[in-house]
Design a protein around this motif. Structure first.
Motif, PDB file in Angstrom:
ATOM      1  N   LEU A 171      56.386  55.060  31.724  1.00  0.00           N
ATOM      2  CA  LEU A 171      55.995  53.730  31.279  1.00  0.00           C
ATOM      3  C   LEU A 171      54.627  53.487  31.919  1.00  0.00           C
ATOM      4  CD1 LEU A 171      56.686  50.984  29.949  1.00  0.00           C
ATOM      5  CD2 LEU A 171      57.558  50.281  32.186  1.00  0.00           C
ATOM      6  N   TYR A 172      53.588  53.375  31.111  1.00  0.00           N
ATOM      7  CA  TYR A 172      52.242  53.128  31.621  1.00  0.00           C
ATOM      8  C   TYR A 172      52.108  51.640  31.880  1.00  0.00           C
ATOM      9  CZ  TYR A 172      50.989  57.883  30.495  1.00  0.00           C
ATOM     10  OH  TYR A 172      50.925  59.256  30.464  1.00  0.00           O
ATOM     11  N   VAL A 173      51.703  51.301  33.102  1.00  0.00           N
ATOM     12  CA  VAL A 173      51.634  49.898  33.516  1.00  0.00           C
ATOM     13  C   VAL A 173      50.171  49.537  33.767  1.00  0.00           C
ATOM     14  CG1 VAL A 173      52.370  48.199  35.220  1.00  0.00           C
ATOM     15  CG2 VAL A 173      53.928  50.050  34.539  1.00  0.00           C
ATOM     16  N   PHE A 174      49.752  48.430  33.171  1.00  0.00           N
ATOM     17  CA  PHE A 174      48.385  47.944  33.299  1.00  0.00           C
ATOM     18  C   PHE A 174      48.430  46.564  33.942  1.00  0.00           C
ATOM     19  CE2 PHE A 174      48.872  50.609  29.586  1.00  0.00           C
ATOM     20  CZ  PHE A 174      47.859  51.541  29.737  1.00  0.00           C
ATOM     21  N   LYS A 175      47.661  46.395  35.012  1.00  0.00           N
ATOM     22  CA  LYS A 175      47.606  45.119  35.712  1.00  0.00           C
ATOM     23  C   LYS A 175      46.268  44.474  35.394  1.00  0.00           C
ATOM     24  CE  LYS A 175      49.337  43.438  40.033  1.00  0.00           C
ATOM     25  NZ  LYS A 175      49.790  43.810  41.371  1.00  0.00           N
ATOM     26  N   VAL A 176      46.280  43.230  34.905  1.00  0.00           N
ATOM     27  CA  VAL A 176      45.067  42.553  34.457  1.00  0.00           C
ATOM     28  C   VAL A 176      44.954  41.161  35.073  1.00  0.00           C
ATOM     29  CG1 VAL A 176      44.932  43.828  32.278  1.00  0.00           C
ATOM     30  CG2 VAL A 176      46.233  41.703  32.380  1.00  0.00           C
ATOM     31  N   ARG A 177      43.731  40.618  34.976  1.00  0.00           N
ATOM     32  CA  ARG A 177      43.468  39.262  35.468  1.00  0.00           C
ATOM     33  C   ARG A 177      43.044  38.374  34.307  1.00  0.00           C
ATOM     34  NH1 ARG A 177      38.958  40.733  39.809  1.00  0.00           N
ATOM     35  NH2 ARG A 177      38.286  41.893  37.996  1.00  0.00           N
ATOM     36  N   SER A 178      43.369  37.105  34.429  1.00  0.00           N
ATOM     37  CA  SER A 178      42.929  36.122  33.434  1.00  0.00           C
ATOM     38  C   SER A 178      41.710  35.383  33.966  1.00  0.00           C
ATOM     39  CB  SER A 178      44.051  35.111  33.157  1.00  0.00           C
ATOM     40  OG  SER A 178      44.268  34.295  34.294  1.00  0.00           O
ATOM     41  N   VAL A 179      41.001  34.723  33.061  1.00  0.00           N
ATOM     42  CA  VAL A 179      39.876  33.866  33.470  1.00  0.00           C
ATOM     43  C   VAL A 179      40.381  32.816  34.452  1.00  0.00           C
ATOM     44  CG1 VAL A 179      38.250  32.113  32.664  1.00  0.00           C
ATOM     45  CG2 VAL A 179      38.484  34.260  31.398  1.00  0.00           C
ATOM     46  N   ASP A 180      41.528  32.219  34.166  1.00  0.00           N
ATOM     47  CA  ASP A 180      42.074  31.189  35.058  1.00  0.00           C
ATOM     48  C   ASP A 180      42.314  31.726  36.469  1.00  0.00           C
ATOM     49  OD1 ASP A 180      42.054  29.287  33.034  1.00  0.00           O
ATOM     50  OD2 ASP A 180      44.163  29.580  32.515  1.00  0.00           O
ATOM     51  N   SER A 181      42.920  32.918  36.577  1.00  0.00           N
ATOM     52  CA  SER A 181      43.215  33.458  37.901  1.00  0.00           C
ATOM     53  C   SER A 181      41.924  33.814  38.649  1.00  0.00           C
ATOM     54  CB  SER A 181      44.143  34.669  37.808  1.00  0.00           C
ATOM     55  OG  SER A 181      43.513  35.765  37.192  1.00  0.00           O
ATOM     56  N   VAL A 182      40.928  34.324  37.941  1.00  0.00           N
ATOM     57  CA  VAL A 182      39.652  34.647  38.574  1.00  0.00           C
ATOM     58  C   VAL A 182      38.963  33.370  39.053  1.00  0.00           C
ATOM     59  CG1 VAL A 182      37.333  35.568  38.171  1.00  0.00           C
ATOM     60  CG2 VAL A 182      39.329  36.827  37.346  1.00  0.00           C
ATOM     61  N   CYS A 183      38.976  32.329  38.224  1.00  0.00           N
ATOM     62  CA  CYS A 183      38.358  31.052  38.623  1.00  0.00           C
ATOM     63  C   CYS A 183      39.049  30.467  39.846  1.00  0.00           C
ATOM     64  CB  CYS A 183      38.382  30.058  37.459  1.00  0.00           C
ATOM     65  SG  CYS A 183      37.208  30.460  36.146  1.00  0.00           S
ATOM     66  N   THR A 184      40.364  30.539  39.882  1.00  0.00           N
ATOM     67  CA  THR A 184      41.113  30.036  41.035  1.00  0.00           C
ATOM     68  C   THR A 184      40.735  30.809  42.292  1.00  0.00           C
ATOM     69  OG1 THR A 184      42.964  29.327  39.659  1.00  0.00           O
ATOM     70  CG2 THR A 184      43.437  29.708  41.988  1.00  0.00           C
ATOM     71  N   GLU A 185      40.625  32.125  42.177  1.00  0.00           N
ATOM     72  CA  GLU A 185      40.252  32.950  43.322  1.00  0.00           C
ATOM     73  C   GLU A 185      38.838  32.607  43.805  1.00  0.00           C
ATOM     74  OE1 GLU A 185      40.230  37.674  44.598  1.00  0.00           O
ATOM     75  OE2 GLU A 185      40.676  37.131  42.527  1.00  0.00           O
ATOM     76  N   ILE A 186      37.912  32.421  42.885  1.00  0.00           N
ATOM     77  CA  ILE A 186      36.535  32.074  43.265  1.00  0.00           C
ATOM     78  C   ILE A 186      36.510  30.688  43.922  1.00  0.00           C
ATOM     79  CG2 ILE A 186      34.226  31.503  42.386  1.00  0.00           C
ATOM     80  CD1 ILE A 186      34.706  33.695  40.238  1.00  0.00           C
ATOM     81  N   GLU A 187      37.251  29.731  43.357  1.00  0.00           N
ATOM     82  CA  GLU A 187      37.292  28.382  43.931  1.00  0.00           C
ATOM     83  C   GLU A 187      37.841  28.402  45.353  1.00  0.00           C
ATOM     84  OE1 GLU A 187      39.570  26.462  40.897  1.00  0.00           O
ATOM     85  OE2 GLU A 187      37.796  26.011  39.684  1.00  0.00           O
ATOM     86  N   GLU A 188      38.866  29.223  45.601  1.00  0.00           N
ATOM     87  CA  GLU A 188      39.417  29.341  46.952  1.00  0.00           C
ATOM     88  C   GLU A 188      38.365  29.890  47.917  1.00  0.00           C
ATOM     89  OE1 GLU A 188      42.842  31.833  46.338  1.00  0.00           O
ATOM     90  OE2 GLU A 188      44.039  30.172  45.541  1.00  0.00           O
ATOM     91  N   LYS A 189      37.578  30.855  47.463  1.00  0.00           N
ATOM     92  CA  LYS A 189      36.533  31.438  48.311  1.00  0.00           C
ATOM     93  C   LYS A 189      35.379  30.458  48.511  1.00  0.00           C
ATOM     94  CE  LYS A 189      38.939  35.065  48.710  1.00  0.00           C
ATOM     95  NZ  LYS A 189      39.875  35.083  49.817  1.00  0.00           N
ATOM     96  N   LEU A 190      35.110  29.614  47.509  1.00  0.00           N
ATOM     97  CA  LEU A 190      34.081  28.571  47.665  1.00  0.00           C
ATOM     98  C   LEU A 190      34.491  27.588  48.765  1.00  0.00           C
ATOM     99  CD1 LEU A 190      33.006  27.699  44.020  1.00  0.00           C
ATOM    100  CD2 LEU A 190      31.476  28.382  45.875  1.00  0.00           C
ATOM    101  N   ASP A 191      35.782  27.229  48.792  1.00  0.00           N
ATOM    102  CA  ASP A 191      36.270  26.275  49.791  1.00  0.00           C
ATOM    103  C   ASP A 191      36.036  26.761  51.218  1.00  0.00           C
ATOM    104  OD1 ASP A 191      37.107  24.522  47.828  1.00  0.00           O
ATOM    105  OD2 ASP A 191      39.216  25.137  47.907  1.00  0.00           O
ATOM    106  N   VAL A 192      36.103  28.081  51.428  1.00  0.00           N
ATOM    107  CA  VAL A 192      35.930  28.628  52.779  1.00  0.00           C
ATOM    108  C   VAL A 192      34.569  29.293  52.956  1.00  0.00           C
ATOM    109  CG1 VAL A 192      38.406  28.878  53.208  1.00  0.00           C
ATOM    110  CG2 VAL A 192      37.130  30.779  52.178  1.00  0.00           C
ATOM    111  N   ARG A 193      33.691  29.104  51.974  1.00  0.00           N
ATOM    112  CA  ARG A 193      32.314  29.620  52.001  1.00  0.00           C
ATOM    113  C   ARG A 193      32.249  31.145  52.183  1.00  0.00           C
ATOM    114  NH1 ARG A 193      31.847  24.642  55.034  1.00  0.00           N
ATOM    115  NH2 ARG A 193      30.550  23.194  53.862  1.00  0.00           N
ATOM    116  N   ASP A 194      33.157  31.842  51.517  1.00  0.00           N
ATOM    117  CA  ASP A 194      33.182  33.305  51.571  1.00  0.00           C
ATOM    118  C   ASP A 194      32.378  33.850  50.394  1.00  0.00           C
ATOM    119  OD1 ASP A 194      33.693  35.990  51.852  1.00  0.00           O
ATOM    120  OD2 ASP A 194      35.872  35.773  52.022  1.00  0.00           O
ATOM    121  N   TYR A 195      31.052  33.730  50.490  1.00  0.00           N
ATOM    122  CA  TYR A 195      30.167  34.082  49.379  1.00  0.00           C
ATOM    123  C   TYR A 195      30.135  35.589  49.119  1.00  0.00           C
ATOM    124  CZ  TYR A 195      28.875  29.285  50.263  1.00  0.00           C
ATOM    125  OH  TYR A 195      28.921  27.933  50.458  1.00  0.00           O
TER     126      TYR A 195
END
Length: 189
Positions: free
Chosen positions: A95-119
């Motif tokens: 069974l070939y398994v592919f793990k992907v990201r959505s725009v929403d999940s990427v935006c959430t991750e970037i927003e979390e890094k913005l909050d802690v200034r992890d540029y």
């Protein structure tokens, strides 16, 4: 293009696959999941330019293939990463398994890094994106915002374009652009 991240061995009931004759029609089985391991429905499975299937509610799909001739397909869904899969000798017992990201999940991750200034991490996230996803107006806005917070005003202003404004409207993006123009104008370009 998103490459195959990993394969999970799973018997799929194709007993005697090793003795298959070349040219025999078989099924390749796959699963497309998000970062939390949830199956993603309605991913299009495209071979050549032909839609040959869709993932179900569990993220499962199968693709017809000819044993010994290899297989190539693309998995795509709007606002999700695209997967391109090519394998000359696919294992039809897996069974070939592919793990992907959505725009929403990427935006959430970037927003979390913005909050802690992890540029640095924000740059790593954005650099890892496919061009289609990196061009998403929400992601471009967040990238511009991160550059603004790093006082890279000219670079931030270059990212803001009509696509960002049409998607996000006047709130946020327009205000950021006005602030950047004032700062850059105040610093003589």
């Amino acid at each position: 293009m998103k490459k195959l991240l990993f394969c999970v061995a799973l018997a799929v009931g194709l007993a005697g696959c090793a003795s298959l004759d070349k040219g025999k029609q078989v099924k390749l089985h796959g699963l497309i999941m998000d970062a939390d391991g949830n199956g993603i429905s309605d991913y299009k499975v495209i071979q050549g330019e032909k839609l040959v299937g869709m993932s179900n509610d569990s993220g499962y799909f199968d693709v017809d293939a000819v044993y010994g001739k290899g297989i190539q397909f693309i998995l795509e869904k709007e606002n999700w990463e695209k997967v391109e899969f090519t394998e000359e000798y696919p294992d039809f017992n897996k069974l070939y398994v592919f793990k992907v990201r959505s725009v929403d999940s990427v935006c959430t991750e970037i927003e979390e890094k913005l909050d802690v200034r992890d540029y640095g991490k924000i740059n790593t996230i954005i650099d890892s994106l496919q061009p289609e996803m990196a061009g998403n107006p929400r992601i471009k806005y967040l990238k511009a915002l991160a550059l603004y917070k790093q006082e890279k005003y000219s670079q931030a202003l270059e990212i803001l374009d009509d696509g960002v404004f049409s998607e996000l409207g006047e709130v946020g993006a327009r205000e950021l652009m006005i602030m950047l123009e004032k700062i850059i104008g105040g610093k003589n370009g």
